[in-house]
Design a protein around this motif. Structure first.
Motif, PDB file in Angstrom:
ATOM      1  N   UNK A   2       0.844  -1.192   0.000  1.00 29.26           N
ATOM      2  CA  UNK A   2       0.000   0.000   0.000  1.00 29.26           C
ATOM      3  C   UNK A   2       0.884   1.247   0.000  1.00 29.26           C
ATOM      4  N   UNK A  35     -13.257   5.566  -3.353  1.00 29.24           N
ATOM      5  CA  UNK A  35     -13.155   4.265  -2.686  1.00 29.24           C
ATOM      6  C   UNK A  35     -13.438   3.123  -3.649  1.00 29.24           C
ATOM      7  N   UNK A  36     -12.556   2.141  -3.653  1.00 27.24           N
ATOM      8  CA  UNK A  36     -12.700   0.959  -4.496  1.00 27.24           C
ATOM      9  C   UNK A  36     -12.652   1.263  -5.993  1.00 27.24           C
ATOM     10  N   UNK A  45      -7.641   2.696  -5.324  1.00 27.57           N
ATOM     11  CA  UNK A  45      -7.826   3.541  -4.154  1.00 27.57           C
ATOM     12  C   UNK A  45      -8.661   2.799  -3.120  1.00 27.57           C
ATOM     13  N   UNK A  46      -8.212   2.831  -1.889  1.00 26.27           N
ATOM     14  CA  UNK A  46      -8.953   2.157  -0.828  1.00 26.27           C
ATOM     15  C   UNK A  46      -9.803   3.175  -0.072  1.00 26.27           C
ATOM     16  N   UNK A  47      -9.167   4.178   0.475  1.00 23.85           N
ATOM     17  CA  UNK A  47      -9.916   5.177   1.226  1.00 23.85           C
ATOM     18  C   UNK A  47      -9.085   6.445   1.363  1.00 23.85           C
ATOM     19  N   UNK A 101      -6.900 -11.352  -3.541  1.00 22.35           N
ATOM     20  CA  UNK A 101      -6.509 -10.860  -2.221  1.00 22.35           C
ATOM     21  C   UNK A 101      -7.759 -10.504  -1.415  1.00 22.35           C
ATOM     22  N   UNK A 102      -8.924 -10.832  -1.960  1.00 24.75           N
ATOM     23  CA  UNK A 102     -10.163 -10.447  -1.279  1.00 24.75           C
ATOM     24  C   UNK A 102     -10.678  -9.135  -1.819  1.00 24.75           C
ATOM     25  N   UNK A 103      -9.897  -8.081  -1.678  1.00 28.95           N
ATOM     26  CA  UNK A 103     -10.329  -6.784  -2.183  1.00 28.95           C
ATOM     27  C   UNK A 103      -9.839  -6.551  -3.605  1.00 28.95           C
TER      28      UNK A 103
ATOM     29  N   UNK B  39     -17.673  -1.578   1.474  1.00 34.74           N
ATOM     30  CA  UNK B  39     -17.237  -2.835   0.863  1.00 34.74           C
ATOM     31  C   UNK B  39     -15.728  -2.953   0.886  1.00 34.74           C
ATOM     32  N   UNK B  40     -15.062  -1.917   0.399  1.00 37.54           N
ATOM     33  CA  UNK B  40     -13.617  -2.034   0.252  1.00 37.54           C
ATOM     34  C   UNK B  40     -12.947  -2.097   1.620  1.00 37.54           C
ATOM     35  N   UNK B  41     -13.477  -1.383   2.591  1.00 41.30           N
ATOM     36  CA  UNK B  41     -12.902  -1.446   3.936  1.00 41.30           C
ATOM     37  C   UNK B  41     -13.092  -2.842   4.508  1.00 41.30           C
ATOM     38  N   UNK B  44     -10.749  -5.332   2.593  1.00 38.42           N
ATOM     39  CA  UNK B  44      -9.330  -5.139   2.882  1.00 38.42           C
ATOM     40  C   UNK B  44      -9.011  -5.579   4.307  1.00 38.42           C
TER      41      UNK B  44
END
Lengths: 215, 125
Positions: A2, A35-36, A45-47, A101-103, B39-41, B44
């Motif tokens: 990350x 996000x996402x 991008x995660x958050x 990786x799930x996400x 969702x993404x949180x 992850x």
């Protein structure tokens, strides 16, 4: 794996958000926007991490919203090339092994980057590493879905997703391309399923038999 | 949108986990949760919970980085060691480029000792 990426954007805040503080509405809107989502040549991008600077807000004629320039940092999934990551096998196909990786799902270990020699087992739909034994025989190591796998990131590709063309004319079949794909490899000692390389101290030997029983 | 700096800083998995956990708690309170963000949180965090970073704290990470100073590793190598702590020589060889030339056998066993001490392996798994 990350990183933090610094970005600048102009955010439009509609009047119904004016009761909130400016920072709160900016954070909410930035998260909604990013996000996402994959940003081209940046990563997934995660958050939102933090807002660094909030510039002036402008109101344009004919629009009651305020437009604010903001500089912020975002948590982004962007593995370094050559990085070692542990994921799970999603499925196997003729193309190679798909890892998740799930996400993030768009990871492929192509056939030429598997351990050598490997073959594709049609009945089990799984790749098999034919590990050579000392006596010249082979030991089949199956790569089943759901197993943890350690791989090296070898390359990445970003694909710009364009809006689909005008209706009629040449209607090319809508193909959803993954905007960000990672190509990995496991053709090095130590890479592949975690169980392949576990330290022999935890009652090994039983480990191999277990895998034999499975098939 | 303009990208100012793609790689402003690198984050280790435990830092990401801490930040996301905090974010999850604050957004949950507001009961109006954003779909994509939630969702993404969730996904992850789900991934990170299965990795070793859940046992790492800011303190142990700092101690680790201090202990690693003398081995002249690159930043990425140290980051990888945090995210997937090596417990065998083989794993160090994977992470450190040309490890045979850069690290002596003593160095390698030293690193493994430090990692086992600071981040004890999960007995459960």
């Amino acid at each position: 794996m990350f990183v933090l990426s610094e970005m600048k954007d102009v955010i439009r805040i509609t009047p119904e958000h004016f009761h909130q503080s400016l920072t709160d509405s900016l954070a909410a809107l930035l998260n909604r926007k990013l996000a996402n989502k994959v940003v081209l040549n940046v990563g997934l991008c995660i958050a939102l991490c933090d807002i660094i600077e909030i510039g002036h807000s402008y109101i344009f004629p004919g629009d009651g919203s305020s437009h604010t320039e903001v500089i912020f940092r975002c948590i982004v999934f962007r593995p370094v090339i050559e990085e070692i990551i542990i994921g799970k096998i999603k499925n196997c196909s003729r193309e190679g092994v798909h890892v998740t990786l799930g996400f993030f799902d768009d990871i492929l270990i192509p056939v030429n980057a598997l351990q050598h020699p490997s073959r594709f087992d049609e009945t089990d739909q799984a790749w098999v590493w034919e590990y050579p034994k000392e006596d010249g025989e082979k030991h089949d190591l199956f790569m089943d879905s759901g197993e943890s796998i350690r791989f090296r990131v070898t390359s990445e590709t970003f694909e710009e997703s364009l809006p689909s063309g005008p209706p009629g004319a040449e209607c090319t079949p809508v193909k959803t391309v993954a905007p960000y794909r990672i190509i990995g490899g496991i053709n090095e000692p130590g890479l592949g399923l975690l169980t392949w390389w576990e330290a022999p101290d935890q009652d090994d030997g039983g480990d191999n038999e277990e895998e034999d029983n499975e098939d | 949108m303009e990208i100012v700096n793609v790689n402003a800083a690198a984050l280790c998995n435990s830092e990401v986990m801490e930040m996301l956990q905090k974010l999850k708690d604050t957004t949950q309170k507001k009961h109006k949760r954003e779909g994509y963000l939630a969702t993404v949180i969730y996904e992850t965090l789900h991934y990170l919970q299965d990795t070793e970073c859940k046992n790492q704290t800011a303190e142990s990470v700092e101690k680790f980085l201090k202990a690693m100073k003398k081995f002249k590793l690159t930043k990425t190598e140290k980051l990888m060691m945090l995210n997937t702590p090596p417990r065998t020589e083989l794993e160090i060889q994977l992470i450190v480029q040309e490890s045979e030339e850069r690290l002596s056998e003593d160095d390698v066993s030293n690193i493994i000792d430090i990692i086992n001490k600071l981040f004890p392996p999960n007995k459960a798994s």
